[in-house]
Design an enzyme around this catalytic site. Structure first.
Site, mmCIF file in Angstrom:
data_model
loop_
_atom_site.group_PDB
_atom_site.id
_atom_site.type_symbol
_atom_site.label_atom_id
_atom_site.label_comp_id
_atom_site.label_asym_id
_atom_site.label_seq_id
_atom_site.Cartn_x
_atom_site.Cartn_y
_atom_site.Cartn_z
ATOM 1 N N ARG A 188 -6.213 -3.836 10.409
ATOM 2 C CA ARG A 188 -5.602 -4.505 9.254
ATOM 3 C C ARG A 188 -4.244 -5.087 9.595
ATOM 4 N NH1 ARG A 188 -5.654 1.030 5.586
ATOM 5 N NH2 ARG A 188 -4.608 2.328 7.098
ATOM 6 N N ARG A 224 -14.567 8.280 0.107
ATOM 7 C CA ARG A 224 -13.267 7.921 -0.477
ATOM 8 C C ARG A 224 -13.290 6.552 -1.157
ATOM 9 N NH1 ARG A 224 -8.324 9.757 2.180
ATOM 10 N NH2 ARG A 224 -7.719 7.597 2.405
ATOM 11 N N ARG A 252 -17.762 0.146 -7.983
ATOM 12 C CA ARG A 252 -17.560 -0.097 -9.413
ATOM 13 C C ARG A 252 -18.362 -1.285 -9.920
ATOM 14 N NH1 ARG A 252 -11.611 -0.388 -8.570
ATOM 15 N NH2 ARG A 252 -10.996 1.788 -8.465
ATOM 16 N N ARG A 299 -7.069 11.161 15.915
ATOM 17 C CA ARG A 299 -7.215 9.731 16.147
ATOM 18 C C ARG A 299 -5.814 9.165 16.007
ATOM 19 N NH1 ARG A 299 -10.081 6.351 18.793
ATOM 20 N NH2 ARG A 299 -10.413 4.329 17.825
ATOM 21 N N ASP A 347 -3.101 13.068 1.445
ATOM 22 C CA ASP A 347 -2.290 11.984 0.903
ATOM 23 C C ASP A 347 -0.950 12.564 0.446
ATOM 24 O OD1 ASP A 347 -3.648 9.566 1.214
ATOM 25 O OD2 ASP A 347 -5.000 10.007 -0.439
ATOM 26 N N TYR A 371 -6.208 15.903 6.638
ATOM 27 C CA TYR A 371 -5.714 14.624 6.132
ATOM 28 C C TYR A 371 -5.321 14.804 4.677
ATOM 29 C CZ TYR A 371 -4.853 9.855 5.044
ATOM 30 O OH TYR A 371 -4.215 8.705 4.653
ATOM 31 N N GLU A 379 -2.357 -3.180 12.811
ATOM 32 C CA GLU A 379 -2.640 -1.758 13.034
ATOM 33 C C GLU A 379 -3.846 -1.623 13.964
ATOM 34 O OE1 GLU A 379 -2.213 0.468 9.331
ATOM 35 O OE2 GLU A 379 -3.859 1.742 9.976
#
Ligand code: FAD
Ligand code: UDP
Length: 370
Positions: A282, A174, A178, A251, A352, A350, A302
């Site tokens: 995070r 994911r 670059r 999870r 989005d 999962y 988190e």
């Protein structure tokens, strides 16, 4: 209440349930949405604290490449121009994500794509493998040892509670790599946060639809089944079938939210804490999603945690054991035309937000002949 008071009883007011409800209502169907939580919206729900929209179930950034989905959500709420550019704090230094020219400069001092390419090639040729069998091998083949050990290994093992050698490689695919100075976390054409928070999107979708919160389908499923012609079920698929083939695993996460008496705590919406010595993954500073100028700020730490029945199910565990259990439920579900199973919990996947909306609209298309 008489039998079949509604055409559709929708279990769950997350994006799947809300999109389905909106489309059914638009077609003149009688719809009732129930949710066991005290609010609508599922995991995109926001709570206003100190004038700031706080993402109660983790940071949610809307992004899509699909113009039709982008236009769809923009019917209900305007989106701002937020671009997700998380910062990573690892071994005392800050790095840009995703892995791009800024990160390579911060790690190795390389200033041009040619220099970065040579360094990446050295690293991946030395540590990578032809056909990676797990997340560790995948990461080493994609970016080499330096990045893996600084930014991936400890974060990933903390997030998933397992050695990276025991995790599937797709988790890391994911993250883009670059050779441009570009900190945009996503490659998609469209991105943003709803102005005023996600509740506006949910309220827009559910306008005119009957809703009931604090209402658990399993508290009296015979009663709820008798209410409508069809049920749209977006809860956990194993729960629907009374766990007859066993429990699916997840999870989980724990969120610790704090109001701080400062206007700017970390200067960015998302800062990852990559070291294993820090127990959270995070910190989210919610105001930055909307470029907020409030005098105070709200942050959320988190913490990943093992899942059990008393905790929220966030990420499905995509291993063979769980997929085997899920397939059995899926076969059973496919033989029940009076129930539509959809959303991340019923599909054990999962998704989005844009994918959930696409999935709900596809279900709508298959359900109604316009
Ligand atoms: P949910 O939102 O979970 O809704 C299901 C609803 O069903 C819940 O409200 C639940 O209470 C209700 N329900 C379940 N069982 C019952 C029952 N028995 N009776 C009544 N009600 C019931 N996506 C992005 O695009 N961008 C992001 O940045 C992003 N960040 C994320 C961060 C985290 C931490 C997580 C976990 C997910 C993230 N997502 C993100 C994914 C996004 O949350 C999902 O795609 C979306 O919310 C799924 O919608 P849903 O309707 O399938 O499920
Ligand atoms: N990841 C990582 N380091 C980071 C951020 C992410 O190693 O700083 C890995 C980690 O394995 C994580 C995966 O990339 O599970 C996907 O991260 P992303 O932020 O896309 O997923 P989210 O947790 O927001 O769903």
């Amino acid at each position: 209440m008489t039998k079949e008071a509604y055409d559709y009883l929708i279990v769950g007011s997350g994006l799947f349930g809300a999109v389905f409800a909106h489309e059914a209502h638009k077609r003149g169907k009688k719809v009732c949405v129930i949710d066991k939580r005290a609010h609508l919206g599922g995991n995109v729900y926001c709570k206003e604290i100190e004038g700031i929209q706080v993402h109660q179930y983790g940071a949610h950034i809307f992004h899509t490449n699909d113009e039709a989905i982008w236009n769809y959500v923009n019917q209900f709420v305007a989106f701002n121009n937020y671009i997700n550019s998380p910062i990573a704090l690892a071994k005392g230094k800050l790095y840009n994500l995703p892995f791009n020219m800024n990160t390579f400069y911060q790690l190795w001092g390389v200033k041009t794509p040619a220099e970065a390419r040579i360094k990446l090639q050295e690293e991946t040729e030395r540590y990578g493998t032809q056909s990676p069998r797990n997340l560790e091998e995948q990461a080493l083949s994609l970016v080499g040892k330096d990045i893996y050990e600084t930014l991936i290994k400890e974060y990933t093992e903390k997030q998933w509670g397992k050695p990276a050698t025991e995790l599937p490689s797709f988790i890391i695919k994911r993250l883009p790599v670059r050779l441009r100075f570009d900190n945009n976390y996503f490659n998609d054409r469209f991105q943003g946060i709803p102005v005023g928070g996600y509740n506006r999107l949910i309220d827009g979708l559910l306008a005119g639809v009957e809703t009931r919160v604090n209402t658990d389908y399993f508290a009296d499923r015979a009663y709820f089944d008798a209410l409508a012609d069809k049920v749209v079920y977006t809860g956990k698929i194993d729960e629907y079938f009374n766990y007859e083939y066993g429990h699916l695993s997840y999870r989980s996460l724990r969120f610790e939210t704090e109001v701080l008496d400062t206007d700017n705590y970390q200067g960015n919406a998302v800062v990852n804490y990559n070291d294993k010595t820090v127990p959270f993954t995070r910190i989210i500073e919610h105001k930055h999603f909307e470029f907020g100028t409030q005098p105070k700020t709200v942050i959320t730490r988190e913490y990943p945690q093992n899942w059990d029945m008393s905790k929220e199910a966030y990420y499905p565990i995509n291993d063979e054991h769980n997929q085997h259990i899920f397939k059995q439920y899926q076969t059973k579900a496919a033989a029940m035309p009076q129930v539509i199973f959809g959303g991340r919990l019923a599909e054990y996947r999962y998704y989005d937000m844009h994918q959930i909306i696409a999935s709900a609209l596809k279900t709508v298309k298959m359900t109604f002949v316009d």
